[in-house]
Design an enzyme around this catalytic site. Structure first.
Site, PDB file in Angstrom:
ATOM      1  N   HIS A 318      41.280  58.166 -11.006  1.00 14.24           N
ATOM      2  CA  HIS A 318      40.929  59.566 -11.273  1.00 14.24           C
ATOM      3  C   HIS A 318      42.059  60.471 -10.791  1.00 14.24           C
ATOM      4  CE1 HIS A 318      38.782  63.371 -11.284  1.00 14.24           C
ATOM      5  NE2 HIS A 318      37.876  62.787 -12.047  1.00 14.24           N
ATOM      6  N   ARG A 366      40.274  61.482 -16.111  1.00 16.86           N
ATOM      7  CA  ARG A 366      40.241  60.012 -16.248  1.00 16.86           C
ATOM      8  C   ARG A 366      40.094  59.613 -17.711  1.00 16.86           C
ATOM      9  NH1 ARG A 366      34.194  58.700 -13.932  1.00 16.86           N
ATOM     10  NH2 ARG A 366      33.457  60.853 -13.913  1.00 16.86           N
ATOM     11  N   LYS A 369      37.632  60.918 -20.767  1.00 18.71           N
ATOM     12  CA  LYS A 369      36.911  62.125 -20.341  1.00 18.71           C
ATOM     13  C   LYS A 369      37.617  63.355 -20.929  1.00 18.71           C
ATOM     14  CE  LYS A 369      33.780  62.160 -18.119  1.00 18.71           C
ATOM     15  NZ  LYS A 369      32.781  61.939 -17.090  1.00 18.71           N
ATOM     16  N   ASP A 372      39.989  69.665 -18.474  1.00 17.79           N
ATOM     17  CA  ASP A 372      39.318  70.559 -17.520  1.00 17.79           C
ATOM     18  C   ASP A 372      40.435  71.293 -16.775  1.00 17.79           C
ATOM     19  OD1 ASP A 372      38.223  71.606 -15.149  1.00 17.79           O
ATOM     20  OD2 ASP A 372      36.791  69.964 -14.913  1.00 17.79           O
ATOM     21  N   CYS A 374      40.767  72.452 -13.855  1.00 20.10           N
ATOM     22  CA  CYS A 374      41.109  72.121 -12.460  1.00 20.10           C
ATOM     23  C   CYS A 374      42.127  70.981 -12.385  1.00 20.10           C
ATOM     24  CB  CYS A 374      39.865  71.806 -11.625  1.00 20.10           C
ATOM     25  SG  CYS A 374      38.980  70.328 -12.123  1.00 20.10           S
ATOM     26  N   TYR A 375      42.175  70.149 -13.448  1.00 21.96           N
ATOM     27  CA  TYR A 375      43.163  69.064 -13.436  1.00 21.96           C
ATOM     28  C   TYR A 375      44.588  69.574 -13.675  1.00 21.96           C
ATOM     29  CZ  TYR A 375      38.941  66.302 -13.456  1.00 21.96           C
ATOM     30  OH  TYR A 375      37.716  65.798 -13.126  1.00 21.96           O
ATOM     31  N   ASP A 430      36.782  75.797 -16.314  1.00 20.53           N
ATOM     32  CA  ASP A 430      37.062  74.411 -16.720  1.00 20.53           C
ATOM     33  C   ASP A 430      37.514  74.403 -18.191  1.00 20.53           C
ATOM     34  OD1 ASP A 430      36.316  72.057 -18.113  1.00 20.53           O
ATOM     35  OD2 ASP A 430      34.555  71.657 -16.909  1.00 20.53           O
ATOM     36  N   ASP A 437      34.753  80.020 -11.809  1.00 17.48           N
ATOM     37  CA  ASP A 437      34.380  79.949 -10.390  1.00 17.48           C
ATOM     38  C   ASP A 437      35.665  79.935  -9.558  1.00 17.48           C
ATOM     39  OD1 ASP A 437      35.355  77.232 -10.282  1.00 17.48           O
ATOM     40  OD2 ASP A 437      33.468  76.568 -11.155  1.00 17.48           O
ATOM     41  N   HIS A 440      37.874  76.629  -9.841  1.00 17.01           N
ATOM     42  CA  HIS A 440      38.727  76.524 -11.031  1.00 17.01           C
ATOM     43  C   HIS A 440      39.798  77.614 -11.057  1.00 17.01           C
ATOM     44  CE1 HIS A 440      35.528  73.782 -12.356  1.00 17.01           C
ATOM     45  NE2 HIS A 440      36.524  73.188 -13.006  1.00 17.01           N
TER      46      HIS A 440
END
Ligand code: FPP
Ligand code: ZN
Length: 526
Positions: A318, A366, A369, A372, A374-375, A430, A437, A440
């Site tokens: 991840h 990952r 998936k 997003d 935050c990645y 995201d 939020d 993020h």
């Protein structure tokens, strides 16, 4: 080269953003002269502004008022072009339909209109079709977030809300010193006499909340902030977390994963705690004497068959764990030594490359998936560490060869962040279907910042010369200038959308790292 015009409307909400670059072929002044310029990078440095009344003077050549909401991206003729890579669904598709493939298709469908800037006002995107950073909206959003941190629903994450908000404020260039006293007051009730910080008053110490608390105190600075940390108790408590396989648990009796290793080593190195294990540390019974014993080997075992890094050995790779493991290794020594010695770098690069999606441009955490925001940090933050491992030590930014391209598609990441992650009323999210939020907002902006700067390792001292974890403090940064094949390129993002640079390991401003390290590395004893 597109011509541009700087426009500074008085009402932020009315026209999305306080500046824009608009192609000459679309806009001209009725007076036929003035502020349109077309000289490469200079257009971004232009301070030419027009007032609200003057905006009415702007017309498009096809007669449409570009400031009206009707003048949308779709109506432009010969306007900003977004490359097909970011506007076309993948040409090759697996014929098998599963829940996963349906979610992926839905994500592409929700992102495409944003990437294409469909329906956007002409003035809300630049010449490359990239929306402006809604700086003021994000600052307003963060003010609300940090104020809300005092309410009961945030009782389990209070130090985190502080860290996310303060880091995001810092990225946006806001002064966070004003929060010093309130941060100290909030965190002093989270600190336990037995060492470490819990999420709130009377809560068990946890290494993730301790990490967030220490970083928040480092960010706001001031003698009171860093001095309130009970370093000796913290050291003793961390000794309880050290495990016999080399890793760290998240709390006494809690789960063990690479977050524990990264958070513990961040605290230990930033506060210059002794590396020797406290006398009562349970792993002394297994022959360990140092916090470092068995640690790089443990992190190495977390690399999976895919090439990514999992939370613990034999688990699923991840992106968030990958960043924790890489940053932890970079605390333990120079990147080119640690990452090359303990990881299969080509396999890791292959897995990380697969994290970037097209047409969305952002990263997933990952395999199979979804992208997003935050990645943008958890995966995006791995790249500078890997690039440093490949390049080795560089004495200064000047030695960075302009021909060295990026290992990932930065344009894609920038487009995903600015087109898909900015919520209409401020804050980052995201993906378009989700709400913004503080978490993020922090990590999406951190990812955007990492596309704007080079971080490079410039260590020359060896470990024996000072504190053994000195290499984490031997990094520098410089602003990136967009280059491809040695040729200077146009900036994709406007000059005023530049963010502040963060330290690639500690994920706080560089000055905050220097302050803490400077203060504690001078101290003898606790
Ligand atoms: C899966 O969430 C997420 C994880 C398995 C890891 C989360 C870990 C972090 C965010 C890192 C924390 C770091 C520190 C320093 C404490 P998901 O299944 O909701 O998301 P996904 O579908 O994107 O994998
Ligand atoms: Zn996320």
């Amino acid at each position: 080269m597109p011509s541009t015009l700087k426009i500074k409307p008085k009402r932020r909400k009315a026209i999305h953003k306080s500046k824009s670059r608009v192609p000459l072929k679309q806009l001209h002044r009725r007076d036929g002269y003035g502020s349109l310029t077309s000289c490469g990078k200079n257009y971004m440095a232009s301070d030419t502004a027009i007032g609200e009344d003057e905006q009415e003077e702007l017309i498009s050549r096809d007669g449409t008022d570009p400031l009206s909401l009707e003048a949308t991206f779709d109506q432009r003729q010969g306007g900003p072009q977004v490359p097909d890579l970011y506007t076309t669904p993948p040409p090759i598709k697996d014929s098998l339909t599963t829940d996963t493939s349906i979610s992926q298709d839905n994500t592409v469908q929700q992102c495409l209109p944003h990437l294409f800037a469909s329906g956007k006002s002409l003035l809300s995107v630049n010449a490359h079709g990239v929306p402006s950073l809604e700086r003021e909206g994000h600052v307003d959003f963060l003010h609300d977030a940090i104020e809300n941190a005092r309410y009961i629903p945030y009782d389990a994450v209070r130090p985190w809300v502080l860290y996310w908000s303060l880091t995001a404020f810092s990225l946006l260039g806001e002064n966070v010193e004003t929060y010093q006293q309130r941060v100290v007051e909030t965190l002093s009730v989270c600190q336990n006499l037995s060492g470490g910080f819990g999420a709130g008053h009377g809560q068990l110490s946890h290494v993730a909340t301790s990490y967030a608390a220490v970083l928040s105190l480092a960010i706001v600075g001031g003698s009171e902030s860093l001095d309130m940390i009970g370093r000796r108790a913290l050291w003793r408590w961390l000794g309880q977390l050290k495990q016999s396989d080399g890793g760290f648990s998240m709390c006494v009796g809690g789960e063990e994963d690479v977050r524990g290793a990264y958070c513990s080593m961040t605290i230990i190195s930033l506060l210059a705690l002794p590396l020797e294990l406290p006398p009562n540390a349970p792993t002394r019974a297994h022959g360990f004497t140092s916090f470092l014993d068995g640690l790089p080997e443990y992190l190495s075992r977390c690399q999976t068959f895919e090439g990514g890094i999992s939370g613990r050995p034999q688990s699923e790779a991840h992106g968030a764990y990958a960043f924790c493991a890489l940053a932890c290794l970079c605390i333990l020594g120079p990147p080119h030594e640690m990452l090359r010695k303990y990881l299969d770098l080509p396999l890791l690069i292959s897995w990380l490359s697969s994290r970037q999606h097209a047409p969305e441009g952002g990263f997933s955490g990952r395999t199979n998936k979804l992208v997003d925001g935050c990645y943008s940090h958890w995966v995006g933050g791995c790249w500078p560490l890997i690039e440093a491992a490949i390049k080795g030590s560089q004495p200064s930014a000047l030695t960075i060869t302009p021909k060295f391209g990026s290992l990932y598609n930065q344009e894609g990441l920038i487009r995903y962040i600015l087109s898909c992650c900015q919520a209409d009323d401020g804050g980052m999210r995201d993906k378009p279907s989700t709400y913004p939020d503080a978490y993020h907002t922090c990590y999406t902006l951190a990812g955007l910042s990492s596309t704007q700067y080079f971080s490079y390792y410039n260590g020359t001292r060896n470990a024996e010369a000072g504190y053994p974890l000195d290499s984490a403090f031997q990094w520098g940064f410089s602003k990136k200038s967009p280059q491809r094949d040695g040729n200077e390129e146009e900036e994709l993002v406007d000059a005023e959308d530049m963010l502040v640079s963060l330290h690639p390991i500690y994920v706080i401003p560089w000055g905050a790292v220097e302050r803490s390290h400077g203060l504690f590395s001078q101290k003898t004893g606790f």
